[in-house]
Design a protein around this motif. Structure first.
Motif, short mmCIF file in Angstrom:
data_model
loop_
_atom_site.label_atom_id
_atom_site.label_comp_id
_atom_site.label_asym_id
_atom_site.label_seq_id
_atom_site.Cartn_x
_atom_site.Cartn_y
_atom_site.Cartn_z
N VAL A 257 44.75 -26.09 -71.84
CA VAL A 257 44.65 -25.00 -70.88
C VAL A 257 44.24 -23.73 -71.60
CG1 VAL A 257 45.98 -23.60 -69.23
CG2 VAL A 257 46.40 -26.03 -69.36
N LEU A 258 44.79 -23.50 -72.77
CA LEU A 258 44.47 -22.30 -73.54
C LEU A 258 43.00 -22.30 -73.97
CD1 LEU A 258 45.49 -19.70 -74.84
CD2 LEU A 258 46.16 -21.04 -76.82
N SER A 259 42.49 -23.43 -74.43
CA SER A 259 41.09 -23.48 -74.83
C SER A 259 40.15 -23.34 -73.64
CB SER A 259 40.80 -24.78 -75.59
OG SER A 259 40.88 -25.88 -74.74
N ALA A 260 40.54 -23.82 -72.47
CA ALA A 260 39.74 -23.65 -71.26
C ALA A 260 39.69 -22.19 -70.86
CB ALA A 260 40.30 -24.50 -70.12
N ILE A 261 40.83 -21.47 -70.97
CA ILE A 261 40.88 -20.04 -70.63
C ILE A 261 40.00 -19.26 -71.60
CG2 ILE A 261 42.38 -18.01 -70.54
CD1 ILE A 261 44.61 -19.85 -69.51
N ILE A 262 40.04 -19.59 -72.89
CA ILE A 262 39.21 -18.90 -73.89
C ILE A 262 37.73 -19.15 -73.61
CG2 ILE A 262 38.61 -18.85 -76.34
CD1 ILE A 262 41.59 -19.31 -76.95
N ILE B 253 32.50 -17.03 -71.60
CA ILE B 253 31.36 -17.09 -70.68
C ILE B 253 31.25 -15.80 -69.89
CG2 ILE B 253 30.47 -18.25 -68.62
CD1 ILE B 253 31.63 -20.86 -69.78
N ILE B 254 32.38 -15.27 -69.44
CA ILE B 254 32.37 -14.00 -68.67
C ILE B 254 31.87 -12.86 -69.55
CG2 ILE B 254 33.85 -12.29 -67.53
CD1 ILE B 254 35.57 -14.68 -66.54
N ILE C 165 28.49 -10.57 -68.93
CA ILE C 165 28.56 -9.10 -68.86
C ILE C 165 27.61 -8.48 -69.88
CG2 ILE C 165 30.06 -7.10 -69.28
CD1 ILE C 165 32.35 -8.78 -68.05
N GLN C 166 27.56 -9.04 -71.09
CA GLN C 166 26.66 -8.51 -72.12
C GLN C 166 25.19 -8.65 -71.70
OE1 GLN C 166 27.84 -10.71 -75.59
NE2 GLN C 166 29.26 -9.12 -76.28
N LYS C 167 24.83 -9.78 -71.13
CA LYS C 167 23.47 -9.98 -70.66
C LYS C 167 23.11 -9.00 -69.54
CE LYS C 167 21.79 -13.42 -73.00
NZ LYS C 167 20.59 -13.33 -73.78
N ALA C 168 24.02 -8.82 -68.61
CA ALA C 168 23.78 -7.89 -67.50
C ALA C 168 23.64 -6.46 -68.02
CB ALA C 168 24.90 -7.99 -66.47
N ASP C 169 24.50 -6.10 -68.97
CA ASP C 169 24.43 -4.76 -69.54
C ASP C 169 23.13 -4.57 -70.31
OD1 ASP C 169 25.50 -2.17 -70.20
OD2 ASP C 169 25.86 -2.94 -72.23
N HIS C 170 22.72 -5.56 -71.06
CA HIS C 170 21.49 -5.48 -71.85
C HIS C 170 20.27 -5.38 -70.94
CE1 HIS C 170 18.84 -5.99 -75.23
NE2 HIS C 170 18.25 -7.02 -74.64
N SER C 171 20.22 -6.14 -69.85
CA SER C 171 19.07 -6.09 -68.95
C SER C 171 19.01 -4.78 -68.19
CB SER C 171 19.08 -7.28 -67.99
OG SER C 171 20.16 -7.18 -67.10
N SER C 172 20.14 -4.21 -67.81
CA SER C 172 20.12 -2.92 -67.11
C SER C 172 19.73 -1.81 -68.07
CB SER C 172 21.48 -2.63 -66.47
OG SER C 172 22.47 -2.42 -67.46
N TYR C 173 20.12 -1.92 -69.32
CA TYR C 173 19.72 -0.93 -70.32
C TYR C 173 18.22 -0.98 -70.55
CZ TYR C 173 18.98 1.19 -74.88
OH TYR C 173 18.50 1.95 -75.90
N ARG C 174 17.65 -2.16 -70.62
CA ARG C 174 16.21 -2.33 -70.85
C ARG C 174 15.39 -1.75 -69.71
NH1 ARG C 174 13.86 -7.92 -73.15
NH2 ARG C 174 13.31 -7.02 -75.13
N SER C 175 15.81 -1.95 -68.48
CA SER C 175 15.02 -1.48 -67.35
C SER C 175 15.08 0.04 -67.20
CB SER C 175 15.48 -2.15 -66.06
OG SER C 175 16.81 -1.77 -65.78
#
Length: 160
Positions: free
Chosen positions: A3-8, A13-14, A18-28
């Motif tokens: 359960v702990l490894s699934a939560i990690i 993934i989350i 978030i990093q991808k979304a932040d990076h793409s909004s910064y680029r645009s």
């Protein structure tokens, strides 16, 4: 433990999303410029240039003329500095003893504006009879052969 490894994994993934979304909004929202200057990786030596010109194939004489007081170095300067021709342009000149190898760009037909064909010529000086000959490679196409003859005429006129 599972359960702990699934939560990690889910948290990882989350964070990644978030990093991808932040990076793409910064680029645009930002304007970026790319440096397009290029460094010369390798500059060819005169011998390498001659090898690329395939000088062994320059065995067809296109024009011969007698020129008194011919100097190969003066002819080189004339071609590079003073000779301006709209029908072709000289890319490079290499001198070996009494022979000048010329790399130029030309068009077919000769008077056309699109100079996308490369060709090599040699100008040979024979000291015995003050003769100057222009050699090029054999051409099968009649249009190319005519262009080579006209270029040879222009080269002879330029160094005379």
């Amino acid at each position: 433990m599972e359960v702990l490894s699934a939560i990690i994994s889910i948290i990882g993934i989350i964070v990644h999303i978030i990093q991808k979304a932040d990076h793409s909004s910064y680029r645009s929202s930002s304007i970026s410029y790319t440096d397009t200057t290029y460094q010369v990786v390798h500059e060819f030596t005169p011998q390498e240039k001659l090898d690329n010109m395939n000088i062994d194939s320059l065995n067809i004489c296109y024009k011969t003329a007698g020129i008194a007081n011919f100097s190969i170095e003066n002819a080189r300067r004339m071609l590079l500095n003073k000779y301006i021709q709209d029908d072709f342009y000289i890319d490079d000149i290499i001198i070996r003893q009494n022979c000048m190898y010329i790399k130029l760009m030309h068009s077919i037909p000769y008077k056309s504006v699109n100079k996308c064909y490369g060709a090599s010529f040699s100008i040979n000086f024979m000291t015995v009879n003050d003769g100057v000959s222009v050699y090029g490679s054999k051409k099968i196409n009649a249009d190319e052969e005519q262009v080579f003859k006209e270029i040879a005429n222009e080269l002879i006129k330029a160094v005379s």
